[in-house]
Design a protein around this motif. Structure first.
Motif, short mmCIF file in Angstrom:
data_model
loop_
_atom_site.label_atom_id
_atom_site.label_comp_id
_atom_site.label_asym_id
_atom_site.label_seq_id
_atom_site.Cartn_x
_atom_site.Cartn_y
_atom_site.Cartn_z
N ILE A 33 5.57 7.71 -5.82
CA ILE A 33 5.44 6.83 -4.63
C ILE A 33 4.28 6.72 -3.99
CG2 ILE A 33 6.20 7.13 -2.19
CD1 ILE A 33 8.85 8.45 -3.26
N VAL A 34 3.40 7.95 -4.13
CA VAL A 34 2.00 7.83 -3.47
C VAL A 34 1.19 7.03 -4.20
CG1 VAL A 34 -0.20 9.13 -3.05
CG2 VAL A 34 2.33 9.96 -2.51
N LEU A 35 1.03 6.84 -5.80
CA LEU A 35 0.35 5.99 -6.35
C LEU A 35 1.06 4.48 -6.22
CD1 LEU A 35 0.19 7.98 -9.89
CD2 LEU A 35 -1.60 7.45 -8.25
N VAL A 36 2.36 4.29 -6.35
CA VAL A 36 2.64 2.87 -5.98
C VAL A 36 2.08 2.20 -4.66
CG1 VAL A 36 4.73 1.39 -5.65
CG2 VAL A 36 4.55 2.99 -7.61
N ALA A 37 2.32 3.16 -3.67
CA ALA A 37 1.92 3.12 -2.29
C ALA A 37 0.32 2.62 -2.16
CB ALA A 37 2.25 3.84 -1.18
N LEU A 38 -0.47 3.32 -2.83
CA LEU A 38 -1.82 3.07 -2.88
C LEU A 38 -2.32 1.99 -3.56
CD1 LEU A 38 -4.80 4.18 -2.54
CD2 LEU A 38 -4.37 5.51 -4.66
N VAL A 39 -1.57 1.44 -4.92
CA VAL A 39 -1.74 0.25 -5.77
C VAL A 39 -1.41 -0.85 -4.76
CG1 VAL A 39 -1.00 -1.13 -7.66
CG2 VAL A 39 -1.36 1.55 -7.90
N TRP A 40 -0.25 -0.88 -4.15
CA TRP A 40 0.29 -2.00 -3.11
C TRP A 40 -0.61 -1.94 -2.15
CZ3 TRP A 40 1.52 -2.26 1.83
CH2 TRP A 40 2.04 -3.48 2.30
N TRP A 41 -1.43 -1.18 -1.64
CA TRP A 41 -2.36 -1.25 -0.40
C TRP A 41 -3.30 -1.92 -0.90
CZ3 TRP A 41 -7.04 0.78 0.26
CH2 TRP A 41 -7.86 0.56 1.51
N ILE A 42 -3.90 -1.47 -2.09
CA ILE A 42 -5.12 -2.11 -2.66
C ILE A 42 -4.90 -3.74 -2.99
CG2 ILE A 42 -6.72 -2.20 -4.67
CD1 ILE A 42 -6.50 0.78 -4.82
N VAL A 43 -3.83 -3.96 -3.62
CA VAL A 43 -3.55 -5.30 -4.02
C VAL A 43 -3.35 -6.25 -2.70
CG1 VAL A 43 -1.71 -6.95 -5.06
CG2 VAL A 43 -2.54 -4.83 -6.21
N GLN A 44 -2.72 -5.61 -1.74
CA GLN A 44 -2.63 -6.51 -0.55
C GLN A 44 -3.90 -6.88 0.45
OE1 GLN A 44 0.45 -7.89 0.20
NE2 GLN A 44 -0.37 -8.86 1.86
N ASN A 45 -4.69 -5.59 0.34
CA ASN A 45 -5.85 -5.71 0.94
C ASN A 45 -6.73 -6.87 0.06
OD1 ASN A 45 -7.86 -4.67 3.16
ND2 ASN A 45 -8.91 -3.93 1.31
N THR A 46 -6.69 -6.77 -1.09
CA THR A 46 -7.62 -7.61 -1.82
C THR A 46 -7.27 -9.17 -1.43
OG1 THR A 46 -7.89 -6.07 -3.42
CG2 THR A 46 -8.22 -8.34 -4.31
N ILE A 47 -5.63 -9.36 -1.44
CA ILE A 47 -5.16 -10.61 -1.34
C ILE A 47 -5.88 -11.23 0.37
CG2 ILE A 47 -3.10 -11.97 -1.06
CD1 ILE A 47 -1.84 -10.27 -3.11
N ASP A 48 -5.44 -10.20 1.01
CA ASP A 48 -5.98 -10.62 2.41
C ASP A 48 -7.28 -10.93 2.41
OD1 ASP A 48 -3.36 -10.39 3.17
OD2 ASP A 48 -3.63 -8.19 3.97
N ASN A 49 -8.24 -10.34 1.84
CA ASN A 49 -9.79 -10.60 2.04
C ASN A 49 -10.03 -11.76 1.27
OD1 ASN A 49 -10.21 -8.09 3.39
ND2 ASN A 49 -10.55 -6.97 1.42
#
Length: 395
Positions: A33-49
């Motif tokens: 769960i932690v790994l999936v949340a971390l990957v999702w945060w990185i991807v979402q943050n990259t898309i937003d930037n």
């Protein structure tokens, strides 16, 4: 009776939390769960930037016109080619320098590893000095040594060093005759492949015969005759369709032939000589790992030192050598990315140029990561197969 009833009672179970299986499942679920949340945060943050900076994402840029030249290309390329073609050129260049470096480093490393155990004092010390010098110098410095300290001080083209087979060496690289394939020359390639296949079949049968009867077969000379003789026979039967374009000295440069540029030579020699120092230590450790009784027993049977090393020691040492040897092959392949320091257009250099022109940083970095990961996994898979074939099998 009471005691028997007590013995028949099931042992009391601990609490649900103290059950090791339950704890293991819970911990693994939390980690996932932690790994999936971390990957999702990185991807979402990259898309937003990317959205905020108005940078388009995706790999559609690979179809765009490159607009830059590549100095050394093993496949057809021009400035009108696409970005994808430029990256492929860099990938092919990386494959060439890595494959050539692995072969050369293995040969030099095995010679040095055996030489470090030689009974000749001078040979042993020379090999020791080589290993201690090269393995304690950064690979980038070795590349600069060959590029700036050796090749750049060679004579100019008008004063080229004449080498055998109409070859020349100067500041601009190494020139040698280029093969010109005529009509029907495909038969030579077929004969070469057939010779390699027959040589492999002969080596396999010779090994089976030696294991069964102890009798040796001249595998080396037979294989050399097949690999060289069959193409020569095909060359004659097809009407001599192969000719050579020899390099010729002109007023300011050499014309004709095939040129190997100094950037490739520097990288190839640096990676080969640097990695060979580590392979030499692996080979030396593998030979020393073979029981001394094996050598003494072979000597008692009347075998010569060369035959003992080739037939008894080396085959057993390979079981120790191959696993760490895989790591050195991987290191050599990844160290080829240092080519960017001297301008050799490998995968890192060409992809970096594409990145600078397009601004697609994430996509370009992802391409490089995937390619190097694929090369490493492929190399590891091949070496694992070799290691499995060399593994000791009990009878």
């Amino acid at each position: 009776m009471a005691s028997q009833e007590i013995l028949r009672e099931e042992p009391s179970r601990g609490s649900f939390i103290n059950d090791p299986k339950v704890r293991g499942i819970v911990f693994q679920a939390v980690v996932v769960i932690v790994l999936v949340a971390l990957v999702w945060w990185i991807v979402q943050n990259t898309i937003d930037n990317l959205t905020r900076l108005r940078i388009a994402s995706g790999f559609g840029f690979l179809r765009g016109r490159a607009g830059f030249d590549i100095s050394d290309s093993a496949i057809a390329y021009s400035s009108d080619s696409t970005y994808g073609r430029a990256i492929v050129v860099g990938f092919v260049n990386t494959l060439i320098v890595a494959a050539a470096g692995i072969v050369t480093a293995t040969i030099i490393g095995f010679i040095l590893g055996v030489g470090r155990l030689s009974h000749n004092w001078l040979i042993r010390k020379i090999c020791m000095v080589y290993v201690e010098v090269f393995r304690n110098i950064p690979p980038l410095l070795v590349i600069f040594f060959w590029y700036s300290g050796v090749l750049s001080v060679l004579p100019p083209p008008r004063e080229s060093i004449n080498l055998p087979f109409s070859s020349f060496l100067n500041q601009r690289g190494f020139y040698f005759p280029r093969a010109v394939w005529g009509e029907g020359s495909w038969l030579i390639l077929v004969a070469l492949l057939l010779g390699i296949a027959m040589a492999w079949f002969v080596a396999r049968k010779a090994r089976q015969r030696q294991m069964a009867t102890g009798q040796q077969f001249p595998v080396f000379w037979t294989s050399a005759a097949l690999i060289i003789g069959l193409p020569l026979l095909a060359y004659a039967l097809s009407g001599f369709p192969l000719s050579f374009d020899y390099p010729k000295q002109s007023t300011f440069n050499l014309t004709g032939g095939f040129q190997v540029k100094p950037e490739f030579l520097s990288l190839y020699l640096a990676l080969s000589f640097y990695t060979a120092a580590f392979i030499a230590e692996i080979v030396r450790a593998g030979i020393m790992g073979v029981n001394k009784g094996q050598t003494e027993a072979a000597g008692a049977l009347g075998l010569r030192p060369g035959s003992i090393l080739r037939l008894v020691v080396i085959p057993q040492a390979m079981r120790i050598v191959i696993p760490p040897l895989t790591s050195q092959y991987l290191n050599l392949t990844k160290n080829s990315s240092l080519a960017i320091a001297i301008g050799y257009p490998d995968l890192t250099a060409t992809t970096g140029t594409v990145l600078n022109q397009t601004g697609q940083a994430i996509e370009c970095v992802l391409i490089m990561m995937v390619v190097y990961l694929a090369l490493s996994l492929l190399t590891s898979a091949v070496m694992n197969v070799v290691n499995a074939r060399m593994a000791l099998v009990e009878r």
